[in-house]
Design a protein around this motif. Structure first.
Motif, PDB file in Angstrom:
ATOM      1  N   SER A  62       6.695   9.147  -4.064  1.00  0.00           N
ATOM      2  CA  SER A  62       6.692   9.403  -2.630  1.00  0.00           C
ATOM      3  C   SER A  62       5.348  10.008  -2.228  1.00  0.00           C
ATOM      4  CB  SER A  62       7.822  10.365  -2.248  1.00  0.00           C
ATOM      5  OG  SER A  62       9.083   9.799  -2.520  1.00  0.00           O
ATOM      6  N   PHE A  63       4.759   9.500  -1.163  1.00  0.00           N
ATOM      7  CA  PHE A  63       3.498  10.016  -0.634  1.00  0.00           C
ATOM      8  C   PHE A  63       3.749  10.535   0.776  1.00  0.00           C
ATOM      9  CE2 PHE A  63       2.350   6.801  -3.738  1.00  0.00           C
ATOM     10  CZ  PHE A  63       1.287   7.359  -4.426  1.00  0.00           C
TER      11      PHE A  63
ATOM     12  N   PRO B 211       4.724   4.061   0.444  1.00  0.00           N
ATOM     13  CA  PRO B 211       4.752   2.621   0.165  1.00  0.00           C
ATOM     14  C   PRO B 211       5.365   1.855   1.333  1.00  0.00           C
ATOM     15  CG  PRO B 211       5.639   3.873  -1.680  1.00  0.00           C
ATOM     16  CD  PRO B 211       5.490   4.821  -0.539  1.00  0.00           C
ATOM     17  N   ARG B 212       4.876   0.633   1.539  1.00  0.00           N
ATOM     18  CA  ARG B 212       5.438  -0.245   2.569  1.00  0.00           C
ATOM     19  C   ARG B 212       6.123  -1.425   1.881  1.00  0.00           C
ATOM     20  NH1 ARG B 212       0.596  -1.648   6.453  1.00  0.00           N
ATOM     21  NH2 ARG B 212      -0.461  -1.846   4.432  1.00  0.00           N
ATOM     22  N   TYR B 213       7.155  -1.905   2.501  1.00  0.00           N
ATOM     23  CA  TYR B 213       7.955  -2.995   1.923  1.00  0.00           C
ATOM     24  C   TYR B 213       8.017  -4.138   2.935  1.00  0.00           C
ATOM     25  CZ  TYR B 213       9.338   0.956  -1.003  1.00  0.00           C
ATOM     26  OH  TYR B 213       9.331   2.053  -1.836  1.00  0.00           O
TER      27      TYR B 213
END
Length: 210
Positions: A179-180, A185-187
């Protein structure tokens, strides 16, 4: 893992000094580092470990133990945790037995202690024991199948499944484990089909490079 750590350390050094460096990682050194308890016991004390399955050589209990519906990893890393484990299992007198009073005693007499614990554990489910032992401050974890692992991750709020893509192309997949806070992250896209983006890739490959 070690290659990644080395790269990040070298990048940090470069940012501080402006100087890069060459990094080498080999599998054998990584394996010896990963076996730190056993490899250090040998190089520092000459103690060569033997096969013990998932048991711990110097702590007991510290291994998977059978319960009514599977196995539960139970860890009593100190005398206080062992006493709390015995309270939960309904055998509060066990810590008073000289064979089991201290960790070194329990380790030396694990063959006598194990069946006493298993007898009590076998009457309970791993889910009930997991919650009750954690509440008592005794580290433990169920050994789950994949479907049980996904359900457990959902239960503790990790949201393990994400849907990638949209409409007919949507595919459920496992969430990225990191986790940032700023760049999550993109999905956006599902796994590509045959020759998906092929034209764009070929154009990029054919483009002149400065």
């Amino acid at each position: 893992m070690h290659a990644t750590i080395g790269i990040l350390a070298a990048l940090h050094h470069r940012d501080l000094t402006g100087t890069g460096q060459h990094i080498e990682v080999n599998l054998l050194s990584s394996a010896l580092s990963g076996l730190v308890n056993h490899s250090s016991a040998y190089v520092a004390g000459g103690d060569v470990p033997h096969r013990m399955g998932n048991a711990h050589p110097s702590l007991f209990p510290y291994e998977p133990l059978p319960v009514a519906d599977g196995e539960l990893i139970v860890i009593a890393g100190n005398d206080g945790q062992f006493a709390r484990l015995c309270e939960v299992l309904g055998v509060p007198d066990l810590p008073g037995d000289p064979r089991f009073a201290r960790n070194q005693d329990r380790t030396a007499h694990r063959a006598e202690l194990r069946p006493l614990l298993v007898e009590r554990l076998a009457t309970r489910t791993k889910k009930d024991l997991f919650h009750e032992l954690l509440a008592a401050g005794v580290p433990c974890a169920p050994i789950n199948t994949i479907d049980e692992g996904v359900a457990f991750a959902e239960e503790v709020g990790l949201d393990p499944v994400v849907v990638v893509g949209e409409g007919d192309a949507a595919v459920p997949t496992v969430r990225h484990p990191i986790s940032f806070s700023v760049t999550p992250p993109r999905y956006r896209l599902p796994p590509p089909g045959l020759d998906a983006h092929g034209a764009e890739l070929r154009a990029w490959l054919a483009a002149p490079r400065g």
